[in-house]
Design a protein around this motif. Sequence first.
Motif, mmCIF file in Angstrom:
data_model
loop_
_atom_site.group_PDB
_atom_site.id
_atom_site.type_symbol
_atom_site.label_atom_id
_atom_site.label_comp_id
_atom_site.label_asym_id
_atom_site.label_seq_id
_atom_site.Cartn_x
_atom_site.Cartn_y
_atom_site.Cartn_z
ATOM 1 N N GLN A 190 0.828 -1.210 0.000
ATOM 2 C CA GLN A 190 0.000 0.000 0.000
ATOM 3 C C GLN A 190 0.862 1.260 0.000
ATOM 4 O O GLN A 190 0.519 2.267 -0.635
ATOM 5 N N PHE A 191 2.005 1.202 0.687
ATOM 6 C CA PHE A 191 2.948 2.323 0.674
ATOM 7 C C PHE A 191 3.492 2.538 -0.742
ATOM 8 O O PHE A 191 3.596 3.680 -1.212
ATOM 9 N N TYR A 192 3.829 1.438 -1.419
ATOM 10 C CA TYR A 192 4.358 1.547 -2.782
ATOM 11 C C TYR A 192 3.322 2.118 -3.749
ATOM 12 O O TYR A 192 3.679 2.744 -4.753
ATOM 13 N N LEU A 193 2.056 1.902 -3.469
ATOM 14 C CA LEU A 193 1.007 2.434 -4.329
ATOM 15 C C LEU A 193 0.762 3.926 -4.108
ATOM 16 O O LEU A 193 0.528 4.674 -5.061
ATOM 17 N N ILE A 194 0.820 4.348 -2.853
ATOM 18 C CA ILE A 194 0.393 5.710 -2.503
ATOM 19 C C ILE A 194 1.538 6.712 -2.483
ATOM 20 O O ILE A 194 1.432 7.811 -3.052
ATOM 21 N N TYR A 195 2.663 6.361 -1.861
ATOM 22 C CA TYR A 195 3.722 7.344 -1.633
ATOM 23 C C TYR A 195 4.337 7.887 -2.926
ATOM 24 O O TYR A 195 4.613 9.098 -3.008
ATOM 25 N N PRO A 196 4.569 7.073 -3.965
ATOM 26 C CA PRO A 196 5.102 7.641 -5.218
ATOM 27 C C PRO A 196 4.193 8.706 -5.817
ATOM 28 O O PRO A 196 4.675 9.725 -6.328
ATOM 29 N N ILE A 197 2.885 8.479 -5.735
ATOM 30 C CA ILE A 197 1.946 9.478 -6.259
ATOM 31 C C ILE A 197 2.068 10.776 -5.486
ATOM 32 O O ILE A 197 2.054 11.880 -6.066
ATOM 33 N N LEU A 198 2.221 10.667 -4.169
ATOM 34 C CA LEU A 198 2.387 11.856 -3.336
ATOM 35 C C LEU A 198 3.636 12.631 -3.732
ATOM 36 O O LEU A 198 3.601 13.860 -3.884
ATOM 37 N N LEU A 199 4.756 11.931 -3.933
ATOM 38 C CA LEU A 199 5.996 12.612 -4.312
ATOM 39 C C LEU A 199 5.872 13.261 -5.685
ATOM 40 O O LEU A 199 6.404 14.363 -5.916
ATOM 41 N N ILE A 200 5.183 12.612 -6.612
ATOM 42 C CA ILE A 200 4.986 13.199 -7.939
ATOM 43 C C ILE A 200 4.206 14.506 -7.831
ATOM 44 O O ILE A 200 4.549 15.515 -8.456
ATOM 45 N N LEU A 201 3.152 14.502 -7.015
ATOM 46 C CA LEU A 201 2.341 15.710 -6.839
ATOM 47 C C LEU A 201 3.143 16.836 -6.205
ATOM 48 O O LEU A 201 2.928 18.017 -6.523
ATOM 49 N N LEU A 202 4.068 16.489 -5.315
ATOM 50 C CA LEU A 202 4.862 17.511 -4.627
ATOM 51 C C LEU A 202 6.102 17.925 -5.404
ATOM 52 O O LEU A 202 6.739 18.927 -5.058
ATOM 53 N N SER A 203 6.457 17.163 -6.421
ATOM 54 C CA SER A 203 7.731 17.390 -7.111
ATOM 55 C C SER A 203 7.752 18.679 -7.929
ATOM 56 O O SER A 203 8.824 19.140 -8.338
ATOM 57 N N LYS A 204 6.603 19.263 -8.193
ATOM 58 C CA LYS A 204 6.552 20.502 -8.985
ATOM 59 C C LYS A 204 6.877 21.739 -8.152
ATOM 60 O O LYS A 204 7.042 22.830 -8.696
#
Length: 615
Positions: free
Chosen positions: A147-161
């Motif tokens: 579940q961490f692998y599913l959610i955390y990458p999306i969070l980092l992508i959203l914050l990466s901008k």
Amino acid sequence: MQKKRKYIKEIDGLRALAVIMVLAYHLKMPFAKSGLLGVTVFFVISGYLITGILINEIEESGGVDLKNFWLRRIRRLLPAVLSMAVVMIFVSAVVNRVVFTKGCNDLLSAVFGYNNWWQIFRKVSYFENAGAPSPFTHCWSLAIETQFYLIYPILLILLSKARNRGKIFAAVTAVLAMISVVLMGVLYSPDGDPSRVYYGTDTRAFSLLIGALAAIQKEYHIIKVKLRGKLWAVIGSISVLILIGMMMLISSYSSFLYYGGQAIVSVLAAFVVYAVTVSRSLLNIILGSSILKWIGDRSYSIYLWHYPIIVLMSGGKRAAWWIVILEVVLSVGFAELSYRFIETPVRHGIIGEYIGIINSRPHNRRERHRQIQVARRSLKAMAAVLATGLALSLCIAFVPKKTTLDTVAKREKKATEVTKLTNQKLKEQKAKKTAKTSKSTMTDEELLKNVQMLLIGDSITVDVTDYFYKVLPNSISDTKIGRSTLTGVKVFDEYQTQKKWDGDGVIFALGTNGPMYDTLGRIRQKVGDKPLFLTTVHAPKEDFESSNNEEIRKFVKEHEHTYLIDWYTASADHPEYFDQDDTHLLPKGAEAYAQCIKDAVLKAMRAEEKVNDKV
């Protein structure tokens, strides 16, 4: 920024220490009281490594190829857990139908990464295993990582901008970690079942997030701490020693673990991981040793295989030394087979390689021969997979099930009936309350009929209640499934303050669901000069059985008006007393338990009379 992440073999050494402690904990080794903290260390390592991979990809390409990332995670996790699950279903169908039944129920949740919530929503108790535990219970931790692998990458992508994305990554991750720590403390209750807190993604995510914070600090240097490598080596070494000490000395049932202890373990593990990446010292030499690296490489496989093997061979009980050795050998042996022939080839892309060869256009006879060989192997592999899948489906569908869940449902229904009966008994006692008379002139039968005992018990005494009322008809049995010793003290407080109970003595029949903590002294003080009866426990699957019984016997010897109901000794060599879990009682065992209570109460009350006569 580093373009390529350097392989750090010392992290494999830390993995090895973690899996050794988890294995020792499940084998009931006395030196691994909190070996389950090894799972917390796994979480930290996973959070660190995955976050480092994601950050490098963000910095190099400006984003994350989620499809590729998730495919890599699937290749890493799924083949091994699927092969373990299939083997265990087939084996348990032959050797243990109860384990087989539970495995069938939990199979999909184990394979598809939602086992932790599956256990929570089905209210699978942390304490009440309903017979042999499921062979896939340990997959709760894999589910949290998935579940961490599913959610955390999306969070980092959203914050990466964001402009200062390193600081944003750190701030958001730190806040989420703090929320998770607080949730664990708030939702945990020492008086109840901690399953929700223990298995919840929200209450365990902080370990992964603390690992992620270590990776963010490593890549972005958010906190400008100027510590030399030698100082980090000292910090890492001290952290390892504290980690090992906590795993060896702290009880796995300690409330401390839920009120910050798990967070401390996570921080210490993060210190170790960070230290071995920025320093070179004796710690690196030890954790980087070839033996620990070999175990660390196979730590995932060892974790997957050890628990179902232990469940099948010893049912979670303390086993003889030769069985323990055999369990370790089989765990490592199957882990090696999985690592060598399943995990490593799949992780290195053998499936994609074979597909590429089959779809390619050969330029010469040699390439054509290679293509034919690969096609034949692929067809054989596909046929084997299809045959295994069909056999698995037929096995699950047609092999007779043998479940203890009906027994649990009956026990829960009985517990509800006992609660209603308890309230009825209280009303009757208040309605017919008369002045107490001397029991010295009564016969034994009259004394047992008139004495007013309060039995505070758990699911064991739920089974005993009917027989208890036959031998002590004027007493009260207050029992509840999953009740801990700490809850038992609060129950007595309620009887004193709210229900105004004023009987002749208390039977404290607890200790099957966890350590005694400091409850014996507290309940003795609250009972006053009235007789207090303590029951020894028969819980062969629990590592606290012997320590609880030792503490109970010692306490009885050292305190006046305190008496022993030695159920452990009375039930020894009587397997016919127990249900399939070797702890809960069949009717014959429940009757024998009530007889132990009867004998102890009669003897103690006569002894109390003699003391009172002398006074």
